[in-house]
Design a protein around this motif. Structure first.
Motif, PDB file in Angstrom:
ATOM      1  N   ILE A   1      -5.769  12.295  -4.911  1.00  0.00           N
ATOM      2  CA  ILE A   1      -5.483  11.014  -4.280  1.00  0.00           C
ATOM      3  C   ILE A   1      -5.544   9.872  -5.296  1.00  0.00           C
ATOM      4  O   ILE A   1      -4.721   8.957  -5.271  1.00  0.00           O
ATOM      5  N   ASP A   2      -6.503   9.944  -6.226  1.00  0.00           N
ATOM      6  CA  ASP A   2      -6.580   8.937  -7.285  1.00  0.00           C
ATOM      7  C   ASP A   2      -5.287   8.896  -8.099  1.00  0.00           C
ATOM      8  O   ASP A   2      -4.783   7.823  -8.449  1.00  0.00           O
ATOM      9  N   GLU A   3      -4.766  10.082  -8.418  1.00  0.00           N
ATOM     10  CA  GLU A   3      -3.536  10.145  -9.215  1.00  0.00           C
ATOM     11  C   GLU A   3      -2.343   9.652  -8.416  1.00  0.00           C
ATOM     12  O   GLU A   3      -1.472   8.944  -8.950  1.00  0.00           O
ATOM     13  N   VAL A   4      -2.276   9.977  -7.124  1.00  0.00           N
ATOM     14  CA  VAL A   4      -1.208   9.463  -6.268  1.00  0.00           C
ATOM     15  C   VAL A   4      -1.267   7.937  -6.235  1.00  0.00           C
ATOM     16  O   VAL A   4      -0.240   7.252  -6.385  1.00  0.00           O
ATOM     17  N   ARG A   5      -2.447   7.398  -6.059  1.00  0.00           N
ATOM     18  CA  ARG A   5      -2.592   5.936  -6.027  1.00  0.00           C
ATOM     19  C   ARG A   5      -2.204   5.311  -7.360  1.00  0.00           C
ATOM     20  O   ARG A   5      -1.583   4.246  -7.405  1.00  0.00           O
ATOM     21  N   ARG A   6      -2.579   5.976  -8.453  1.00  0.00           N
ATOM     22  CA  ARG A   6      -2.218   5.458  -9.776  1.00  0.00           C
ATOM     23  C   ARG A   6      -0.696   5.367  -9.925  1.00  0.00           C
ATOM     24  O   ARG A   6      -0.163   4.352 -10.404  1.00  0.00           O
ATOM     25  N   GLN A   7       0.006   6.414  -9.472  1.00  0.00           N
ATOM     26  CA  GLN A   7       1.461   6.414  -9.592  1.00  0.00           C
ATOM     27  C   GLN A   7       2.116   5.386  -8.680  1.00  0.00           C
ATOM     28  O   GLN A   7       3.175   4.842  -9.006  1.00  0.00           O
ATOM     29  N   LEU A   8       1.485   5.110  -7.535  1.00  0.00           N
ATOM     30  CA  LEU A   8       2.051   4.130  -6.596  1.00  0.00           C
ATOM     31  C   LEU A   8       1.579   2.711  -6.879  1.00  0.00           C
ATOM     32  O   LEU A   8       2.092   1.756  -6.287  1.00  0.00           O
ATOM     33  N   GLY A   9       0.591   2.572  -7.759  1.00  0.00           N
ATOM     34  CA  GLY A   9       0.083   1.237  -8.086  1.00  0.00           C
ATOM     35  C   GLY A   9      -0.873   0.676  -7.052  1.00  0.00           C
ATOM     36  O   GLY A   9      -0.961  -0.542  -6.876  1.00  0.00           O
ATOM     37  N   ILE A  10      -1.612   1.550  -6.370  1.00  0.00           N
ATOM     38  CA  ILE A  10      -2.559   1.117  -5.340  1.00  0.00           C
ATOM     39  C   ILE A  10      -3.960   1.073  -5.946  1.00  0.00           C
ATOM     40  O   ILE A  10      -4.465   2.070  -6.455  1.00  0.00           O
ATOM     41  N   VAL A  11      -4.576  -0.096  -5.886  1.00  0.00           N
ATOM     42  CA  VAL A  11      -5.906  -0.289  -6.480  1.00  0.00           C
ATOM     43  C   VAL A  11      -6.884  -0.713  -5.388  1.00  0.00           C
ATOM     44  O   VAL A  11      -6.587  -1.614  -4.593  1.00  0.00           O
ATOM     45  N   TYR A  12      -8.038  -0.065  -5.363  1.00  0.00           N
ATOM     46  CA  TYR A  12      -9.099  -0.427  -4.429  1.00  0.00           C
ATOM     47  C   TYR A  12     -10.157  -1.249  -5.156  1.00  0.00           C
ATOM     48  O   TYR A  12     -10.351  -1.093  -6.375  1.00  0.00           O
ATOM     49  N   SER A  13     -10.871  -2.070  -4.415  1.00  0.00           N
ATOM     50  CA  SER A  13     -11.969  -2.848  -4.985  1.00  0.00           C
ATOM     51  C   SER A  13     -12.995  -1.915  -5.616  1.00  0.00           C
ATOM     52  O   SER A  13     -13.583  -2.223  -6.657  1.00  0.00           O
ATOM     53  N   ALA A  14     -13.196  -0.756  -4.996  1.00  0.00           N
ATOM     54  CA  ALA A  14     -14.195   0.206  -5.508  1.00  0.00           C
ATOM     55  C   ALA A  14     -13.821   0.759  -6.879  1.00  0.00           C
ATOM     56  O   ALA A  14     -14.690   1.226  -7.621  1.00  0.00           O
ATOM     57  N   ASP A  15     -12.527   0.704  -7.240  1.00  0.00           N
ATOM     58  CA  ASP A  15     -12.100   1.211  -8.549  1.00  0.00           C
ATOM     59  C   ASP A  15     -12.587   0.324  -9.689  1.00  0.00           C
ATOM     60  O   ASP A  15     -12.651   0.761 -10.838  1.00  0.00           O
ATOM     61  N   LYS A  16     -12.931  -0.914  -9.384  1.00  0.00           N
ATOM     62  CA  LYS A  16     -13.261  -1.897 -10.418  1.00  0.00           C
ATOM     63  C   LYS A  16     -14.741  -1.937 -10.746  1.00  0.00           C
ATOM     64  O   LYS A  16     -15.164  -2.687 -11.606  1.00  0.00           O
ATOM     65  N   LYS A  17     -15.520  -1.146 -10.024  1.00  0.00           N
ATOM     66  CA  LYS A  17     -16.975  -1.171 -10.244  1.00  0.00           C
ATOM     67  C   LYS A  17     -17.357  -0.461 -11.526  1.00  0.00           C
ATOM     68  O   LYS A  17     -16.696   0.491 -11.922  1.00  0.00           O
TER      69      LYS A  17
ATOM     70  N   ALA B   1       4.366  11.539  -7.253  1.00  0.00           N
ATOM     71  CA  ALA B   1       4.278  10.837  -5.976  1.00  0.00           C
ATOM     72  C   ALA B   1       5.280   9.696  -5.875  1.00  0.00           C
ATOM     73  O   ALA B   1       5.614   9.044  -6.870  1.00  0.00           O
ATOM     74  N   SER B   2       5.751   9.476  -4.661  1.00  0.00           N
ATOM     75  CA  SER B   2       6.545   8.279  -4.353  1.00  0.00           C
ATOM     76  C   SER B   2       6.082   7.792  -2.985  1.00  0.00           C
ATOM     77  O   SER B   2       5.482   8.545  -2.220  1.00  0.00           O
ATOM     78  N   GLY B   3       6.345   6.540  -2.686  1.00  0.00           N
ATOM     79  CA  GLY B   3       5.880   6.037  -1.404  1.00  0.00           C
ATOM     80  C   GLY B   3       6.259   4.600  -1.161  1.00  0.00           C
ATOM     81  O   GLY B   3       6.953   3.968  -1.975  1.00  0.00           O
ATOM     82  N   VAL B   4       5.826   4.078  -0.045  1.00  0.00           N
ATOM     83  CA  VAL B   4       6.067   2.691   0.345  1.00  0.00           C
ATOM     84  C   VAL B   4       4.728   1.965   0.316  1.00  0.00           C
ATOM     85  O   VAL B   4       3.805   2.325   1.056  1.00  0.00           O
ATOM     86  N   VAL B   5       4.626   0.957  -0.552  1.00  0.00           N
ATOM     87  CA  VAL B   5       3.419   0.141  -0.620  1.00  0.00           C
ATOM     88  C   VAL B   5       3.685  -1.158   0.129  1.00  0.00           C
ATOM     89  O   VAL B   5       4.669  -1.855  -0.135  1.00  0.00           O
ATOM     90  N   LEU B   6       2.815  -1.464   1.077  1.00  0.00           N
ATOM     91  CA  LEU B   6       2.983  -2.649   1.915  1.00  0.00           C
ATOM     92  C   LEU B   6       2.524  -3.907   1.182  1.00  0.00           C
ATOM     93  O   LEU B   6       1.888  -3.826   0.132  1.00  0.00           O
ATOM     94  N   SER B   7       2.825  -5.044   1.763  1.00  0.00           N
ATOM     95  CA  SER B   7       2.507  -6.320   1.108  1.00  0.00           C
ATOM     96  C   SER B   7       1.008  -6.544   0.933  1.00  0.00           C
ATOM     97  O   SER B   7       0.583  -7.310   0.076  1.00  0.00           O
ATOM     98  N   SER B   8       0.196  -5.835   1.706  1.00  0.00           N
ATOM     99  CA  SER B   8      -1.257  -5.967   1.579  1.00  0.00           C
ATOM    100  C   SER B   8      -1.796  -5.222   0.357  1.00  0.00           C
ATOM    101  O   SER B   8      -2.941  -5.411  -0.051  1.00  0.00           O
TER     102      SER B   8
ATOM    103  N   ALA C   1       5.204  10.557  -0.229  1.00  0.00           N
ATOM    104  CA  ALA C   1       5.641  11.939  -0.389  1.00  0.00           C
ATOM    105  C   ALA C   1       5.150  12.397  -1.760  1.00  0.00           C
ATOM    106  O   ALA C   1       5.336  11.688  -2.756  1.00  0.00           O
ATOM    107  N   VAL C   2       4.510  13.548  -1.800  1.00  0.00           N
ATOM    108  CA  VAL C   2       3.939  14.033  -3.053  1.00  0.00           C
ATOM    109  C   VAL C   2       4.393  15.466  -3.312  1.00  0.00           C
ATOM    110  O   VAL C   2       4.268  16.327  -2.433  1.00  0.00           O
TER     111      VAL C   2
END
Length: 341
Positions: A325-341, A204-211, A218-219
């Motif tokens: 989707i979890d793996e795509v997020r892992r590669q893009l460095g996107i973390v959700y609050s729900a991942d930390k539970k 995966a590659s993508g654009v991660v916003l400042s938020s 693209a995957v």
């Protein structure tokens, strides 16, 4: 099969709920009797808008109520798992809006709850249950050995204008389990999983916003002898169709999220590659139903026949989709609050 009415309560009072109600009411077995919202004012206003007899400000009270048989959940993504489980604990069948949950771990939890409480559970992923997706499945063998799946869903979000002004709305908040993949990218992934199952590799590659949320991605996904590519964006538009390419021909879908036309084009058979181009064959289904009718009809069929899950929008397909989707997020460095539970 019981052909009586299934009494629904709805969770969420946004435009998606409006759309689903409109489609669901084309099925005479659908009866809308309750709505839940956090505030009485919002609940009452929505109830009046849709002629719903009961309004709740406690989800537990609605879930416990003997007034309803099933719940349609269209709350923010991060609430999907906890609200689904709460409703199932009270023996209610659950139709939950996509994405099923924040991550694959939560999907496992809601599946286990469905098994424990012996209720029907289904993800409301609408395109895969429509007649035009069935047309794709029924004609897939005509393309021969499938070599590529390409799907594109890019839709510039009006909320991105606010984002550029410095106002971060829910659509771009990772703490709510939101972003481009969860909102619209999932439409490119889920049909792929229904047709071809779990991929062997994901890149995966993508654009991660400042938020911290993804704006686009693209995957590339690898299967045995088959390549898949999905494109999705909430920060740019695209008019590219979706295509399944095979050794004997191609199937083209105008849009993967709302499939209105499906065509089959056989491969040019002349050995020289010359000659008249083969004409596309329209294999679209003809229907007079709303696009949201089919997911509700499928769900009601399951409830009334005693089945716990759909053969198409199955628990396994929903789980594989969230694993991707979890793996795509892992590669893009996107973390959700729900991942930390």
């Amino acid at each position: 099969m019981n052909t009586g009415k299934v009494r629904f309560g709805v969770v969420g009072t946004n435009f998606i709920t409006d759309w689903v109600i409109a489609g669901a009411r084309q099925d005479p077995r659908f009866e809308l009797v309750a709505v839940y919202s956090r505030t009485q004012e919002t609940a009452d206003a929505f109830a009046a808008k849709h002629q719903i007899p009961y309004a709740f400000t406690s989800l537990e009270a609605m879930a416990a109520s003997p007034l309803i048989d099933a719940v349609y959940i269209a709350s923010p993504n991060f609430l999907h798992a906890s609200q689904s489980i709460l409703c199932m604990q009270y023996g209610k069948h659950v139709l939950c809006e996509k994405p099923f949950a924040s991550n694959a771990r939560e999907v496992q939890e809601i599946i286990e709850a469905a098994k424990k409480y012996q209720v029907t559970l289904m993800e409301a992923m609408k395109p895969t249950l429509t007649p035009n997706f069935l047309a794709v499945k029924n004609n897939l063998a005509r393309v021969g050995v499938v070599r590529r799946y390409f799907a594109c869903y890019c839709q510039y979000s009006s909320r991105y204008d606010k984002f550029k002004e410095g106002i971060v709305l829910n659509a771009f908040k990772p703490e709510l389990s939101n972003g481009a993949m969860m909102d619209i990218g999932i439409y490119t992934v889920y049909p792929m999983v229904v047709l071809f199952g779990r991929p062997a590799k994901i890149n995966a590659s993508g654009v991660v916003l400042s938020s911290g949320a993804d704006g686009q991605g693209a995957v590339n996904l690898e299967y045995d002898g088959l390549n898949a590519t999905v494109l999705y964006s909430k920060i740019a538009n695209s008019s590219l169709p979706t295509e399944i390419q095979g050794e004997d021909g191609n199937i083209t879908l105008d849009k993967i999220n709302v499939i209105r036309t499906v065509s089959y084009i056989p491969r040019l058979q002349a050995a020289s590659g010359k000659g008249p181009e083969p004409l596309p064959e329209d294999i679209s289904a003809v229907t007079d139903k709303d696009e949201y009718f089919y997911e509700v009809a499928e769900f009601i069929n399951l409830v009334q026949s005693g089945k716990k899950q759909s053969d198409i929008n199955s628990w396994e397909n929903s789980l594989i989709t969230l694993e991707i989707i979890d793996e795509v997020r892992r590669q893009l460095g996107i973390v959700y609050s729900a991942d930390k539970k």
